[in-house]
Design an enzyme around this catalytic site. Structure first.
Site, PDB file in Angstrom:
ATOM      1  N   ILE A  57      64.270  38.911  45.137  1.00  0.00           N
ATOM      2  CA  ILE A  57      65.758  38.571  44.463  1.00  0.00           C
ATOM      3  C   ILE A  57      65.477  38.037  42.867  1.00  0.00           C
ATOM      4  O   ILE A  57      64.474  37.183  42.928  1.00  0.00           O
ATOM      5  CB  ILE A  57      66.786  37.612  45.042  1.00  0.00           C
ATOM      6  CG1 ILE A  57      68.042  37.467  44.234  1.00  0.00           C
ATOM      7  CG2 ILE A  57      66.001  36.524  45.575  1.00  0.00           C
ATOM      8  CD1 ILE A  57      69.042  36.467  45.028  1.00  0.00           C
ATOM      9  N   ASP A  59      67.850  38.351  38.904  1.00  0.00           N
ATOM     10  CA  ASP A  59      68.852  37.795  38.223  1.00  0.00           C
ATOM     11  C   ASP A  59      70.203  37.819  39.142  1.00  0.00           C
ATOM     12  O   ASP A  59      70.602  38.724  39.814  1.00  0.00           O
ATOM     13  CB  ASP A  59      69.160  38.954  36.885  1.00  0.00           C
ATOM     14  CG  ASP A  59      68.125  39.034  36.193  1.00  0.00           C
ATOM     15  OD1 ASP A  59      67.042  38.481  36.382  1.00  0.00           O
ATOM     16  OD2 ASP A  59      68.330  39.752  35.278  1.00  0.00           O
ATOM     17  N   TRP A  83      58.842  42.608  43.037  1.00  0.00           N
ATOM     18  CA  TRP A  83      59.829  43.282  42.294  1.00  0.00           C
ATOM     19  C   TRP A  83      59.670  44.772  42.283  1.00  0.00           C
ATOM     20  O   TRP A  83      58.423  45.242  42.390  1.00  0.00           O
ATOM     21  CB  TRP A  83      59.783  42.578  40.676  1.00  0.00           C
ATOM     22  CG  TRP A  83      60.769  43.361  39.713  1.00  0.00           C
ATOM     23  CD1 TRP A  83      61.821  42.773  39.394  1.00  0.00           C
ATOM     24  CD2 TRP A  83      60.610  44.479  38.865  1.00  0.00           C
ATOM     25  NE1 TRP A  83      62.636  43.594  38.607  1.00  0.00           N
ATOM     26  CE2 TRP A  83      61.776  44.787  38.153  1.00  0.00           C
ATOM     27  CE3 TRP A  83      59.495  45.547  38.861  1.00  0.00           C
ATOM     28  CZ2 TRP A  83      62.000  45.670  37.436  1.00  0.00           C
ATOM     29  CZ3 TRP A  83      59.778  46.730  38.097  1.00  0.00           C
ATOM     30  CH2 TRP A  83      61.117  46.486  37.193  1.00  0.00           C
ATOM     31  N   TRP A 118      69.931  47.782  36.994  1.00  0.00           N
ATOM     32  CA  TRP A 118      69.430  46.452  36.244  1.00  0.00           C
ATOM     33  C   TRP A 118      70.715  45.530  36.109  1.00  0.00           C
ATOM     34  O   TRP A 118      71.819  45.907  36.564  1.00  0.00           O
ATOM     35  CB  TRP A 118      68.539  46.775  35.224  1.00  0.00           C
ATOM     36  CG  TRP A 118      67.350  47.007  35.574  1.00  0.00           C
ATOM     37  CD1 TRP A 118      66.636  47.378  36.696  1.00  0.00           C
ATOM     38  CD2 TRP A 118      66.205  47.034  34.876  1.00  0.00           C
ATOM     39  NE1 TRP A 118      65.390  47.705  36.742  1.00  0.00           N
ATOM     40  CE2 TRP A 118      64.851  47.444  35.478  1.00  0.00           C
ATOM     41  CE3 TRP A 118      65.804  47.019  33.229  1.00  0.00           C
ATOM     42  CZ2 TRP A 118      63.409  47.551  35.016  1.00  0.00           C
ATOM     43  CZ3 TRP A 118      64.496  46.845  33.096  1.00  0.00           C
ATOM     44  CH2 TRP A 118      63.464  47.336  33.803  1.00  0.00           C
ATOM     45  N   ARG A 182      69.357  46.127  27.048  1.00  0.00           N
ATOM     46  CA  ARG A 182      69.954  45.990  28.560  1.00  0.00           C
ATOM     47  C   ARG A 182      70.855  44.519  28.486  1.00  0.00           C
ATOM     48  O   ARG A 182      70.919  43.874  27.736  1.00  0.00           O
ATOM     49  CB  ARG A 182      68.833  45.863  29.586  1.00  0.00           C
ATOM     50  CG  ARG A 182      67.861  44.869  29.170  1.00  0.00           C
ATOM     51  CD  ARG A 182      66.700  45.084  30.071  1.00  0.00           C
ATOM     52  NE  ARG A 182      65.575  44.081  29.931  1.00  0.00           N
ATOM     53  CZ  ARG A 182      64.592  44.592  29.170  1.00  0.00           C
ATOM     54  NH1 ARG A 182      64.769  45.689  28.687  1.00  0.00           N
ATOM     55  NH2 ARG A 182      63.682  43.927  28.743  1.00  0.00           N
ATOM     56  N   GLU A 238      67.363  38.994  26.961  1.00  0.00           N
ATOM     57  CA  GLU A 238      67.970  39.675  28.056  1.00  0.00           C
ATOM     58  C   GLU A 238      69.222  38.808  28.475  1.00  0.00           C
ATOM     59  O   GLU A 238      69.400  37.443  27.784  1.00  0.00           O
ATOM     60  CB  GLU A 238      66.965  39.780  29.265  1.00  0.00           C
ATOM     61  CG  GLU A 238      65.719  40.356  28.615  1.00  0.00           C
ATOM     62  CD  GLU A 238      64.811  40.517  30.128  1.00  0.00           C
ATOM     63  OE1 GLU A 238      64.624  41.665  30.556  1.00  0.00           O
ATOM     64  OE2 GLU A 238      64.262  39.309  30.451  1.00  0.00           O
TER      65      GLU A 238
HETATM   66  C1  LIG Z   1      60.017  51.458  46.285  1.00  0.00           C
HETATM   67  O1  LIG Z   1      60.713  52.273  47.541  1.00  0.00           O
HETATM   68  C2  LIG Z   1      59.733  53.451  47.621  1.00  0.00           C
HETATM   69  C3  LIG Z   1      60.419  54.105  48.692  1.00  0.00           C
HETATM   70  O2  LIG Z   1      60.846  53.531  49.791  1.00  0.00           O
HETATM   71  C4  LIG Z   1      58.485  52.617  48.347  1.00  0.00           C
HETATM   72  O3  LIG Z   1      57.617  53.573  48.561  1.00  0.00           O
HETATM   73  C5  LIG Z   1      57.743  51.860  47.377  1.00  0.00           C
HETATM   74  O4  LIG Z   1      56.684  51.262  47.791  1.00  0.00           O
HETATM   75  C6  LIG Z   1      58.874  50.826  46.837  1.00  0.00           C
HETATM   76  N1  LIG Z   1      58.443  49.985  45.686  1.00  0.00           N
HETATM   77  C7  LIG Z   1      58.440  48.552  45.771  1.00  0.00           C
HETATM   78  C8  LIG Z   1      57.650  47.968  44.444  1.00  0.00           C
HETATM   79  O5  LIG Z   1      59.008  47.950  46.428  1.00  0.00           O
END
Ligand SMILES: *[C@@H]1O[C@H](CO)[C@@H](O)[C@H](O)[C@H]1NC(C)=O
Ligand SMILES: *[C@@H]1O[C@H](CO)[C@@H](O)[C@H](O)[C@H]1NC(C)=O
Ligand SMILES: *[C@@H]1O[C@H](CO)[C@@H](O)[C@H](O)[C@H]1NC(C)=O
Ligand SMILES: *[C@@H]1O[C@H](CO)[C@@H](O)[C@H](O)[C@H]1NC(C)=O
Ligand SMILES: *[C@@H]1O[C@H](CO)[C@@H](O)[C@H](O)[C@H]1NC(C)=O
Ligand SMILES: *[C@H]1O[C@@H](CO)[C@H](O)[C@@H](O)[C@@H]1NC(C)=O
Length: 575
Positions: A57, A59, A83, A118, A182, A238
């Site tokens: 988690i 912002d 993230w 975002w 943003r 930001e």
């Molecule tokens: C984002 O989601 C995709 C599909 O579920 C996954 O393959 C990927 O690892 C994820 N990336 C992060 C940083 O969580």
């Protein structure tokens, strides 16, 4: 928050350092399947701070009160404790303390937000219609601003949101970097009927602008030629927040024209380079759409005021129209490593919401935990009129040291004996000063304060303390520190000594301190909420149960605990 800081996190954090052995030792040689004695222990999860059940988690987004229900959206990765894949998580509450999780409100779905939903805000339009304005990362990887509307306005929880096909409603203008544009603010309506919002942006000279956009219908937005504010002292800003505060009293004000009440305005900016939130107080002339800060000093953001001098970023306020107060949320990030977070399964939390108002002197904001927090207070212990001479220590016994709310007032009988400062400190020198003066370095007045999440022999502790100085002009300068350097025996944590100056009047020789202790987060409010510092710590002894809270004085002058009240805190129902 953006991908850039994510990259810098990757670069500077040990996930990619050669720390395999330590990582292995810490996480896998541990015989306890419940991770009981590791950084991943459940003991580091909080009892009364907002956290989703798991994962990443950051912002706070679009907080609002709508038909008697508080909503909090937040930047959320549904797949991982780091993230990425950013969506808008969503929870609701009747009291801002206990929270129920709902389905994700916004997730990437369209060309205009394919790579992430975002930060952004909500605005309640006439006719009681909430609307979300948020930043989408579009298919080209650029920042654009989009709108989302409740699917069913009669749904009391506003579970589902639809993104109209006319999105995006704003794209970066010529002269601005489309990857640095943003976090649209809550909108306000001028007397001319036009809605306004401000969006953080960076021009091609890498200078920050709080751009102003106007619209009659919330669909077609035009950029005002002049930004609401610009600075040469920072690149991207930001989560710009812009709101009125009444000149007298604690009463909050809504974002739109404030009729009869005399108001000043606050412009808050998150400086992306150092991830600190700064604010300016000034006048807003609506006809000219001009914000004129009163305390911007030499266009140097390092000298501007901060809500909090600790682990605190991407803050956002909203107006609680029922209780007539302005409430502040902010993200507090972890002080451990990304690999720790992955093992923990979670990262990040929100501070306890704070009521915000303008100080009587009109020069700064004051913050205080919302009243509702007091509903969690259980057993109380009190201390009164205790003198602490040099080296004096008193233990606060009888309340759970990892889940407490402590309010106290110190009296300094001989405050005129404060040491003379032989140089002029600037506002941003406080952290440096705290690094030089730890709790064991004796002064005349102070260090005195609290030792929290402390082991019996003080091998581990977080010190929250004051030192009082006298300037050559005869003013008193109060330094407040929240020193994490001895907070934990776990290696590889971020352990700064945070600091801020406390603008209190020393005439009566008194300084107050309130500290909220909640497992891995410590929020401290000095001088009645004039200086706040949030710390994130993971004491090893918390897991063994041997932790204490002490009041101490390591200054040569005696200080008195005039009054101290400490409450054990109940666990809130959070998500
Ligand atoms: C984002 O989601 C995709 C599909 O579920 C996954 O393959 C990927 O690892 C994820 N990336 C992060 C940083 O969580
Ligand atoms: C909208 O929400 C109300 C209240 O929950 C519900 O009664 C109604 O059926 C919903 N309408 C639609 C179209 O889902
Ligand atoms: C726009 O910002 C990104 C991120 O800071 C930077 O890498 C890029 O060089 C900038 N583009 C221009 C044209 O300045
Ligand atoms: C920033 O620099 C520009 C050009 O050097 C100058 O015109 C402008 O006034 C400066 N802005 C501020 C806020 O000082
Ligand atoms: C106070 O000072 C003494 C002597 O320097 C030191 O042993 C003690 O640890 C100090 N207290 C704190 C909290 O640092
Ligand atoms: C929180 O974590 C610390 C330690 O990793 C970083 O130094 C900070 O920059 C970070 N803050 C934010 C807002 O990401």
């Amino acid at each position: 928050m953006a991908w850039l800081s994510f990259i810098s996190l990757l670069l500077c954090l040990p996930a990619f350092r050669n720390d395999g052995d330590e990582f292995f030792r810490r996480h896998f040689l541990n015989p306890d399947p419940e991770k009981a004695f590791s950084i991943a222990s459940k003991q580091y999860r909080t009892a009364f701070h907002f956290q989703p059940p798991q994962n990443w988690i950051n912002d706070p987004n679009g907080p609002m009160l709508y038909n008697g229900i508080y909503h909090l959206f937040y930047q959320y990765n549904p797949f991982s404790a780091k993230w990425g894949n950013i969506t808008w998580g969503h929870s609701i509450s009747g009291d801002l303390i206990n929270w129920t999780p709902l389905d994700i409100a916004l997730r990437p779905s369209d060309p205009f937000d394919l790579h992430g939903c975002w930060s952004g805000s909500t605005t309640i339009l006439p006719g009681n219609k909430p609307i979300i304005l948020y930043t989408g990362i579009n298919e080209a990887g650029y920042n654009v601003q989009n709108i989302a509307l409740p699917k069913n306005i009669s749904d009391p929880f506003l579970l589902e949101w639809v993104k109209p096909p006319y999105n995006p409603v704003m794209i970066a203008a010529d002269g601005f970097n489309a990857t640095q544009f943003r976090d649209p603010s809550t909108c306000w309506q001028g007397k001319d009927g036009f809605w306004r919002t401000t969006v953080g942006a960076e021009d091609f000279e890498m200078k920050a602008k709080a751009l102003l956009y106007k619209s009659e219908d919330f669909m077609r937005w035009t950029r005002a030629e002049r930004p609401l504010f610009s600075t040469n002292s920072s690149s991207m800003i930001e989560c710009v927040d812009f709101f009125p505060v009444s000149v007298k009293g604690k009463r909050g004000l809504g974002s739109s024209s404030t009729d009869s009440v005399e108001a000043k305005y606050v412009l808050k900016m998150g400086v992306f380079d150092n991830t600190h939130d700064y604010y300016l107080i000034g006048r807003y002339m609506e006809e000219l759409d001009e914000f004129i800060p009163e305390n911007a000093f030499e266009d140097d953001h390092r000298l501007w005021a901060r809500y909090d001098y600790g682990s605190f970023y991407a803050s956002k306020t909203f107006f609680d129209a029922e209780k007539k107060r302005r409430i502040l949320w902010a993200w507090s990030n972890e002080s451990d490593t990304i690999s720790d977070d992955i093992v923990k399964g979670w990262a990040g939390l929100q501070i306890v919401p704070r009521t915000v108002w303008l100080d009587d002197n009109g020069k700064q904001l004051v913050q205080w935990p919302i009243r509702e927090l007091e509903s969690l207070r259980l057993k109380k212990v009190e201390l009164k009129h205790i003198e602490l001479s040099e080296g004096g220590v008193v233990e606060i016994k009888g309340v759970k040291a990892s889940q407490a709310d402590i309010e106290m007032e110190f009296e300094i009988p001989e405050f005129r004996k404060a040491e003379l400062m032989n140089h002029e400190w600037k506002l941003d020198d406080a952290q440096m000063a705290c690094h030089q003066m730890d709790a064991s370095i004796r002064g005349s007045i102070g260090p005195f304060g609290l030792l929290v999440l402390a082991s019996h022999n003080l091998e581990e502790h977080t010190a929250i303390f004051f030192r009082v100085f006298r300037s050559r002009t005869g003013d008193y300068i109060v330094l407040m520190c929240s020193d994490q350097r001895k907070s934990s025996l776990w290696p590889e944590l971020y352990k700064p000594a945070f600091g801020g100056f406390v603008p209190v009047d020393m005439k009566e020789g008194r300084i107050s301190l309130r500290t909220l202790i909640d497992h891995s987060v410590i929020e401290s409010f000095g001088g009645g909420g004039r200086t706040c510092i949030t710390a994130r710590v993971y004491p090893k002894l918390l897991l063994a149960g041997g932790i204490h809270t002490y009041v101490f004085n390591n200054g040569s002058e005696t200080v008195k605990i005039r009054k101290l009240q400490a409450w054990e805190m109940a666990k809130a129902r959070i998500n």
